[in-house]
Scaffold this motif. Structure first.
Motif, mmCIF file in Angstrom:
data_model
loop_
_atom_site.group_PDB
_atom_site.id
_atom_site.type_symbol
_atom_site.label_atom_id
_atom_site.label_comp_id
_atom_site.label_asym_id
_atom_site.label_seq_id
_atom_site.Cartn_x
_atom_site.Cartn_y
_atom_site.Cartn_z
ATOM 1 N N SER A 99 4.966 -36.875 1.582
ATOM 2 C CA SER A 99 6.304 -37.035 1.032
ATOM 3 C C SER A 99 7.085 -35.711 1.055
ATOM 4 O O SER A 99 8.250 -35.670 1.451
ATOM 5 C CB SER A 99 6.164 -37.600 -0.378
ATOM 6 N N ARG B 131 14.290 -39.057 -1.517
ATOM 7 C CA ARG B 131 13.001 -39.722 -1.694
ATOM 8 C C ARG B 131 13.077 -41.172 -1.222
ATOM 9 O O ARG B 131 12.181 -41.675 -0.544
ATOM 10 C CB ARG B 131 12.568 -39.674 -3.160
ATOM 11 N N GLU B 132 14.183 -41.838 -1.544
ATOM 12 C CA GLU B 132 14.361 -43.220 -1.123
ATOM 13 C C GLU B 132 14.329 -43.322 0.397
ATOM 14 O O GLU B 132 13.648 -44.166 0.980
ATOM 15 C CB GLU B 132 15.715 -43.724 -1.622
ATOM 16 N N SER C 115 3.205 -45.648 4.575
ATOM 17 C CA SER C 115 3.619 -45.603 3.171
ATOM 18 C C SER C 115 2.467 -45.260 2.236
ATOM 19 O O SER C 115 2.638 -44.513 1.274
ATOM 20 C CB SER C 115 4.191 -46.953 2.735
ATOM 21 N N GLU D 142 7.757 -46.309 5.548
ATOM 22 C CA GLU D 142 7.454 -47.716 5.694
ATOM 23 C C GLU D 142 7.591 -48.127 7.151
ATOM 24 O O GLU D 142 6.752 -48.821 7.708
ATOM 25 C CB GLU D 142 8.397 -48.538 4.816
ATOM 26 N N SER E 83 13.033 -41.218 2.475
ATOM 27 C CA SER E 83 11.705 -40.894 3.019
ATOM 28 C C SER E 83 10.794 -42.108 2.898
ATOM 29 O O SER E 83 9.976 -42.370 3.769
ATOM 30 C CB SER E 83 11.117 -39.676 2.316
ATOM 31 N N ARG E 84 10.941 -42.871 1.818
ATOM 32 C CA ARG E 84 10.101 -44.079 1.651
ATOM 33 C C ARG E 84 10.413 -45.104 2.721
ATOM 34 O O ARG E 84 9.506 -45.734 3.275
ATOM 35 C CB ARG E 84 10.313 -44.676 0.261
ATOM 36 N N ASP E 85 11.706 -45.271 3.032
ATOM 37 C CA ASP E 85 12.082 -46.226 4.092
ATOM 38 C C ASP E 85 11.447 -45.825 5.418
ATOM 39 O O ASP E 85 10.906 -46.658 6.143
ATOM 40 C CB ASP E 85 13.610 -46.256 4.262
ATOM 41 N N GLU F 268 1.800 -41.570 1.315
ATOM 42 C CA GLU F 268 2.889 -40.782 0.738
ATOM 43 C C GLU F 268 2.425 -39.555 -0.052
ATOM 44 O O GLU F 268 2.947 -38.462 0.121
ATOM 45 C CB GLU F 268 3.737 -41.680 -0.167
#
Ligand SMILES: Nc1ncnc2c1ncn2[C@@H]1O[C@H](COP(=O)(O)OP(=O)(O)OP(=O)(O)O)[C@@H](O)[C@H]1O
Ligand SMILES: [Mg+2]
Lengths: 305, 254
Positions: free
Chosen positions: B97, B130-131, B143, B138, B133-135, B146
């Motif tokens: 992350s 952060r949002e 994911s 995924e 990076s999560r997308d 992370e």
């Protein structure tokens, strides 16, 4: 019993005082080495600049508080001066230049007697609130102030290294090609780290001067830099908490072993050498059984590219 | 007619006696995918290093109308060019992350004074980053990693991380050095589709790849390098039929 407490308390106070000063000094180096990967072998130079600047500014008429600020700023400024030519080069250049600088500075302090009183050192300078605080309580007062300063420095550094700014520093430590390829100005971040680390050492220098009340060039020998390195490794590289605990452990050890020559057939000089041997052995044991240090992260050691 | 986003003229880079790049000229149109192929040691990665400023050579490089051959890597990156490395460079002692969140440009929290003076703005930006990076994690199907240290990833996962990190920036141009090497085929196809999508959105790609079917499928044009020189250039179908390319690189059917 009462007598015992009477001698023990001041003793503990002195250990805590010296530990807090060197904890701050080492926190500056931990920002540089632990978080940014800078190899600074002349960190003690900034302790000296902080101490001498504070004392000399104050003696030439500046208020004490401003003199301390001057010590901090000048230390940071010298960090900048050393960083500009070296931080673009390979990391070992900084190591060479800083260790050279710290020794050159010590010889200047020794020889420019008109300015620094050379080997005689400077004493009898003002200490904060010395007219208000009774002499017998002065160390207690100093300890409270120093612990507050230590807490402020610790919390500020924690906040910084957890911010996006600290993330860039860590990425430089890991592999500078990555932040460069992502558009981060690696040189500028290294410079900031060195400036802040040096300024923190400058603050520790002023604090040291107020505590020992006497500064002379040989207070600032290269060994002090290496003590800070030992403290960081002991506590766990890149852990601010570890650095503070490391400083406490290290100076408690140094100070307690000062009295052991009563039980050992050594002269004071031999005892000094013996202590370094014991420290070396303890460090070797630490590296064998807990290589990550007291608060270091074990899982980080196993990682590779 | 479209503009050239990148033009490289007569680029040269010698390592001692090795002429890694020896008079190479390439022009790349905005919003296209260009494949860069050629045998091992042809000089492809060295061309990337020169374009992204990691190596200094001789010749002219113009990116978005700016001479970049004398700029340092971070300045070139700030012009809107992001590259990946052939051998992935994971920031080992940082989490996956953190690796991704490092990437976005001009973050408020990267300025020391903003950490103190604008904590709210920094926090808000961190949340958005952060949002994002999560997308992206995924998308790259990592994911679950992370919060792992990047150093603990497998070789292929590091390759994905390398690309995911570059995708965190929305650059005008991306240089990908063998994006499919060591990546499982389904994911490679997914990444191919993503590249084409981004390309339709106006991004430009220069992609080094040894997987000929994959690269010819996504490329608008192919440049073939050999011994530091461009030996052929054209549309994928045309390149596949070129006798000289078949001999040197792709291998003839007979
Ligand atoms: N830093 C360096 N020092 C010396 N020689 C180098 C260096 N970098 C590359 N070379 C040489 O330059 C030539 C081109 O290398 P380059 O990495 O550009 O090839 P490539 O086309 O990317 O090959 P591959 O497909 O194997 O990745 C090789 O002969 C290599 O040995
Ligand atoms: Mg290559």
């Amino acid at each position: 019993m009462i007598e015992y407490v009477d001698t023990l308390l001041p003793y503990i106070t002195t250990i805590l005082l010296i530990s807090s000063i060197y904890a701050i000094f080492s926190l500056g180096l931990n920002l540089e080495w632990g978080f940014t990967g800078l190899i600074n072998f002349g960190h003690v130079a900034f302790l000296a600049i902080g101490a001498y600047t504070t004392v000399m500014f104050n003696m030439s008429g500046f208020p004490l508080f401003l003199s301390v600020i001057a010590g901090i700023v000048l230390s940071g400024f010298f960090g900048l001066l050393l960083g500009i030519p070296t931080l673009r080069l390979r990391e070992d250049y900084l190591a060479i230049v800083t260790i050279g600088f710290s020794e050159v500075l010590r010889f200047i302090l020794l020889n420019e007697q008109w300015l620094t009183r050379g080997p005689f050192g400077i004493h009898g300078f003002e200490r904060p609130l010395q007219d208000v605080i009774p002499y017998q309580h002065y160390n207690t007062f100093l300890l409270i102030v120093y612990l507050v300063i230590l807490a402020i420095i610790y919390l500020s550094l924690e906040r910084l290294v957890r911010s996006p700014w600290g993330r860039v520093l860590k990425s430089i430590r890991e592999d500078e090609a990555v932040p460069s390829a992502l558009g981060k100005n690696v040189f500028w971040y290294r410079l900031q780290s060195l400036m802040i680390g040096s300024a923190i050492a400058g603050l520790a220098g002023a604090m040291l001067a107020f505590y020992i009340m006497y500064i002379e060039p040989n207070t600032f020998k290269p060994i002090e830099t290496f003590h800070a390195w030992i403290i960081i490794i002991l506590g766990g590289t890149a852990s601010n908490k570890g650095t503070i605990v490391g400083a406490l452990v290290f100076y408690t050890f140094l100070s307690v072993t000062q009295f052991t020559n009563r039980f050992l057939p050594f002269t004071a000089h031999q005892m000094g050498a013996f202590r370094m041997i014991v420290i070396g052995l303890l460090l070797m044991l630490l590296m064998m059984y807990k290589p990550e240090g007291i608060f270091g992260k074990k899982e980080e050691l196993a990682l590779s590219d | 007619m479209k503009m050239d986003i990148l033009s490289v003229k007569n680029l040269k880079k010698h390592f001692g006696g090795v002429k890694a790049v020896d008079g190479c000229s390439i022009a790349i149109e905005t919003g296209t995918v260009v494949g860069l192929i050629g045998p091992n040691g042809a000089g492809k990665t060295t061309v990337f290093n020169l374009i992204s400023g990691f190596e200094r050579g001789v010749g002219e490089i113009v990116f978005k109308g700016i001479r970049t051959d004398n700029l340092s890597p971070f300045k070139i990156a700030r012009c809107g060019m992001v590259r990946t490395f052939q051998i992935p460079r994971a920031l080992t002692k940082m989490t996956v992350s953190e690796n991704l969140m490092l990437a976005p440009k001009s973050q408020a929290g990267e300025r020391i004074w903003d950490v103190w003076l604008r904590p709210k703005r920094v926090r808000e930006q961190e949340r958005q980053i952060r949002e994002k990076s999560r997308d992206i994690l995924e998308f790259f199907e990592i994911s679950h990693l992370e919060d792992e240290y990047a150093g603990a990833l497998s070789g292929g996962q590091k390759k994905l991380l390398e690309m995911a990190r570059a995708m965190m920036i929305d650059p005008s141009m991306m240089l990908l050095d063998e994006p499919f090497a060591g990546v499982n085929p389904t994911l490679a196809r997914k990444i191919s589709r993503y590249i084409c999508e981004l390309c339709e959105g106006g991004m430009t790609f220069l992609v080094i790849e040894h997987d000929i079917p994959a690269i010819t499928k996504i490329s608008d044009r192919i440049v073939v390098m050999n011994e530091g020189k461009v030996m052929a250039e054209g549309e994928p179908e045309e390149i596949k039929r070129r006798r000289d390319v078949l001999n040197v690189y792709i291998g003839g059917e007979g």
